[in-house]
Design an enzyme around this catalytic site. Sequence first.
Site, short mmCIF file in Angstrom:
data_model
loop_
_atom_site.label_atom_id
_atom_site.label_comp_id
_atom_site.label_asym_id
_atom_site.label_seq_id
_atom_site.Cartn_x
_atom_site.Cartn_y
_atom_site.Cartn_z
N CYS A 165 44.89 56.00 2.77
CA CYS A 165 43.73 55.29 3.30
C CYS A 165 43.38 54.05 2.49
O CYS A 165 42.51 53.28 2.87
CB CYS A 165 42.51 56.21 3.35
SG CYS A 165 42.63 57.50 4.60
N SER A 185 41.30 68.66 7.64
CA SER A 185 42.04 67.76 8.53
C SER A 185 43.40 68.38 8.82
O SER A 185 44.17 68.67 7.90
CB SER A 185 42.20 66.39 7.87
OG SER A 185 42.74 65.46 8.78
#
Length: 384
Positions: free
Chosen positions: A332, A203
Amino acid sequence: MKIAYLDNAATTPLKKEVIQVMVNALKDNSFGNPSSIQHSYGRRSKSIIEESRLKISKNINSYPSEIIFTSGGTESNNLILRSSVLYLKIQYILTSPIEHVSVLKTILDLSSKYNVYVEFIHIDNKGSLDLNDLEKKLKKYYNKRILVSLMHANNEIGNLLDIDSVGNLCKKYNAYFHSDTIQIIGNYPINMKFAPFDFATASAHKFYGPKGIGFIFIRKELIKQMKPLITGGYQEYGIRPGTENMYGIIGLSEALNLSSCSFYNYAKKMKELKWYCISELKKNIPNIVFNGLSDTNQSIPSILNIFYPKKDHLLYFHLDLMGVAISKGSSCNSYNVKQVSHVIQYIADKKFLRKMTPIRISFGFFNEKKDIDLLIDAFIKIKN
């Protein structure tokens, strides 16, 4: 007010060179749809994507065709896990209880929907994987279709997985190996030619690139067996349909290229910052506890996880008001301020959970020792 950003495991600032290459692409008429190759506008956009793919593959020593662009880590992990069950006919998944939620929740969803059998490999109170237990479980399901999903470096405590030992066991028992490598790729060198993974994820915003863009590494022998989870065009070898995020892709490739040029210096700086932080914490905060292997060489140097010796759900906000940005764990999974992360809950002594506050400190390219000094000063003021 002085500010110290120490939450780089959540996201990193953009490097100025990355911003510039993206701005240049936005300005230079590269607006064509990369799938519209009948004209020069589309071909120009397509060439930017393929040049970026080639640059990425060179930096991780893979084939360009092994790189599939996605929107980031969560989509990448989902795509691999779900496609493995649907198209590789995986029947058994072996994982650990301290994986990222994009892995754990996806695996549990697959278990309930497709009768996939899931087993969790034993983890000790330092967050270390029991290789003997992994082998025992692999042996138990030998000749079945097995996927092992284990992260290379834990995003909360920094523990490093012995990927070679895991890879050898997967090979011995004919299992596929997926690794969430999101804290590794772009920050530390990796050679996919010799790495034991069948699947890996990256990412861009973890290595000073833009958010909303990432990629999957899929070993070339498996590419043709993978199919899309969403239907549409034939973009990304038919595995991930949809018009590509060209500006994100060029930013990702530039960020990875910049990082690849300075892996040694980066790692050296992270180690210096980490050991300085450990030393100052021990010196100034009595009864501090280090979680996982974060105070050893068996973890990545950019992540340090501690228990602050006081129970205070507002500690993170107090630090923020004093100019210090840290987190309690994975971004998250941080919406509930009072909820301790599943990783810390699993490995920590219950008495620490009752009396102390977990903190993840993560260093980055733009940090200096003065940032740690600011953190320590803030801790001292709060203590007093």
